[in-house]
Write a protein that holds these residues in place. Structure first.
Motif, PDB file in Angstrom:
ATOM      1  N   ALA A 186       0.898  -1.700  -0.148  1.00 50.66           N
ATOM      2  CA  ALA A 186      -0.459  -0.100   0.047  1.00 50.66           C
ATOM      3  C   ALA A 186       1.014   1.567   0.251  1.00 50.66           C
ATOM      4  O   ALA A 186      -0.069   2.482  -0.405  1.00 50.66           O
ATOM      5  CB  ALA A 186      -1.101   0.391   1.267  1.00 50.66           C
ATOM      6  N   ASN A 187       2.023   0.866  -0.200  1.00 50.24           N
ATOM      7  CA  ASN A 187       3.602   2.392   0.327  1.00 50.24           C
ATOM      8  C   ASN A 187       3.618   2.920  -1.265  1.00 50.24           C
ATOM      9  O   ASN A 187       3.462   4.218  -1.130  1.00 50.24           O
ATOM     10  CB  ASN A 187       4.107   1.546   0.205  1.00 50.24           C
ATOM     11  CG  ASN A 187       4.724   2.128   2.255  1.00 50.24           C
ATOM     12  OD1 ASN A 187       3.074   1.852   2.629  1.00 50.24           O
ATOM     13  ND2 ASN A 187       5.302   1.231   3.048  1.00 50.24           N
ATOM     14  N   THR A 225       1.725   6.186  -1.793  1.00 48.32           N
ATOM     15  CA  THR A 225      -0.051   6.707  -1.776  1.00 48.32           C
ATOM     16  C   THR A 225      -0.135   7.296  -0.532  1.00 48.32           C
ATOM     17  O   THR A 225       0.439   8.063   0.380  1.00 48.32           O
ATOM     18  CB  THR A 225      -0.608   5.701  -1.761  1.00 48.32           C
ATOM     19  OG1 THR A 225       0.100   4.683   0.063  1.00 48.32           O
ATOM     20  CG2 THR A 225       0.109   4.285  -3.041  1.00 48.32           C
ATOM     21  N   ALA A 226      -1.841   7.449  -0.134  1.00 44.84           N
ATOM     22  CA  ALA A 226      -1.900   8.778   0.371  1.00 44.84           C
ATOM     23  C   ALA A 226      -2.019   6.816   2.182  1.00 44.84           C
ATOM     24  O   ALA A 226      -2.133   8.131   3.316  1.00 44.84           O
ATOM     25  CB  ALA A 226      -3.700   8.393  -0.098  1.00 44.84           C
ATOM     26  N   GLN A 227      -2.021   6.054   1.773  1.00 42.76           N
ATOM     27  CA  GLN A 227      -2.078   4.815   2.946  1.00 42.76           C
ATOM     28  C   GLN A 227      -0.495   4.995   3.321  1.00 42.76           C
ATOM     29  O   GLN A 227      -0.054   4.184   3.956  1.00 42.76           O
ATOM     30  CB  GLN A 227      -3.024   3.776   2.507  1.00 42.76           C
ATOM     31  CG  GLN A 227      -3.934   4.293   2.457  1.00 42.76           C
ATOM     32  CD  GLN A 227      -3.856   4.520   1.093  1.00 42.76           C
ATOM     33  OE1 GLN A 227      -3.490   3.879   0.073  1.00 42.76           O
ATOM     34  NE2 GLN A 227      -4.978   5.569   0.669  1.00 42.76           N
ATOM     35  N   LYS A 267       2.787   4.216   4.997  1.00 48.57           N
ATOM     36  CA  LYS A 267       3.472   3.902   5.848  1.00 48.57           C
ATOM     37  C   LYS A 267       5.345   3.336   6.391  1.00 48.57           C
ATOM     38  O   LYS A 267       5.426   2.871   4.925  1.00 48.57           O
ATOM     39  CB  LYS A 267       2.309   2.718   7.125  1.00 48.57           C
ATOM     40  CG  LYS A 267       1.099   3.317   7.693  1.00 48.57           C
ATOM     41  CD  LYS A 267       0.422   2.848   8.406  1.00 48.57           C
ATOM     42  CE  LYS A 267      -0.445   3.143   8.745  1.00 48.57           C
ATOM     43  NZ  LYS A 267      -1.739   2.358  10.116  1.00 48.57           N
TER      44      LYS A 267
END
Length: 290
Positions: free
Chosen positions: A56-57, A70-72, A74
């Motif tokens: 998700a990065n 991305t907005a997610q 971490k």
């Protein structure tokens, strides 16, 4: 797959990807290849592995041929704020601190305020991509509120980290303390008058003539040795926007005749009257006492 099962060399490359996504917001595959001098296939494997570990990065933009945060996002690695800021200040933006460096037996004074690494990262992104930001800023005079800034430099003033930026509220270039920011959102591109090139106090260099304090120092030769003085003086050129910070950090007596008392005042600003219209000097010790 666990990070500790990956080779040290590959962890370095993964940390670099992580670092670039965090602080730049994007990375080309060629950036990794050029930085570590690896082949195209090895670079592709690194990006594939990074995506397997934290899918998700990042996302790939085929038109621009680079990966974007991305907005997610971490971070995969832990980026220590104090060490990362030091590396950024010295242009060592390789992400190696995410996987640990050799610890040398050197100590520095403890820091009382450490900025949020994600606030720093978002500001660096804005600077590198020439964007304005919206921030929630808490000031001593007006409390918390929204501000729109156009940042151009992150600075260690000796006591705390701040960002130099154009402030749309006051329509002027100012300094904003990083630890007083609680939220940063990247906005659109700035107008010409908001760019760093228009920050006159940032680009203006002023001379500071520092000498051993005429009253507080019994043996001026010791001070001359401390600062590598020539002809009993140290002449340095500094940015007008930074001069007051330097003088305050080194406890330089800026009164007309060197009248501040105390062992901490070992230096005196001898040429204070040659300095005109420098707002930052107001914070220098004794500068506004005459």
């Amino acid at each position: 797959m666990q990070l500790d099962s990956i080779s040290f060399a590959q962890r370095q490359r993964l940390a670099y990807i992580d670092f670039c996504l965090l602080f730049k917001g994007a990375i080309h595959r060629q950036d990794l290849i050029n930085r570590f001098e690896v082949g195209l296939s090895a670079g592709s494997r690194d990006f594939n592995l990074y995506k397997d570990l934290v899918p998700a990065n990042l996302e790939y933009d085929a038109r621009e041929k680079r990966y974007f945060q991305t907005a997610q996002f971490k971070p995969l690695f832990e980026h220590d704020a104090q060490r990362t800021l030091t590396k950024l200040a010295n242009d060592i933006s390789d992400g190696f601190d995410a996987i640990g460096d050799i610890h040398f037996p050197v100590e520095a004074p403890s820091s009382l305020n450490i900025p949020d690494i994600f606030i720093v990262a978002r500001l660096v992104q804005a600077i590198l991509n020439n964007k304005a930001v919206s921030v929630i800023y808490t000031s001593l005079s007006s409390g918390s509120g929204a501000r729109e800034l156009v940042p151009h430099s992150i600075v260690d003033n000796g006591l705390r980290w701040h960002v130099r930026a154009f402030d749309r509220k006051s329509q002027s270039f100012r300094d904003f303390v990083l630890t007083r920011m609680s939220k940063v959102t990247i906005k659109t591109s700035p107008d010409t008058h908001e760019l760093a090139a228009q920050d006159a106090e940032w680009h203006r260099l002023i001379p500071l003539q520092l000498v051993p304090h005429p009253k507080n120092v019994s043996f001026p030769t010791a001070i001359e040795m401390d600062y590598g003085m020539e002809n009993s003086q140290l002449l340095i050129n500094v940015r007008a926007a930074m001069a007051g910070y330097l003088l305050r950090r080194w406890n330089v007596d800026c009164t007309e005749r060197g009248t501040l008392k105390g062992a901490e005042y070992q230096l005196w600003l001898q040429n204070r009257f040659t300095l005109r219209n420098v707002d930052n000097l107001a914070i220098a010790p004794g500068y506004d006492n005459v």
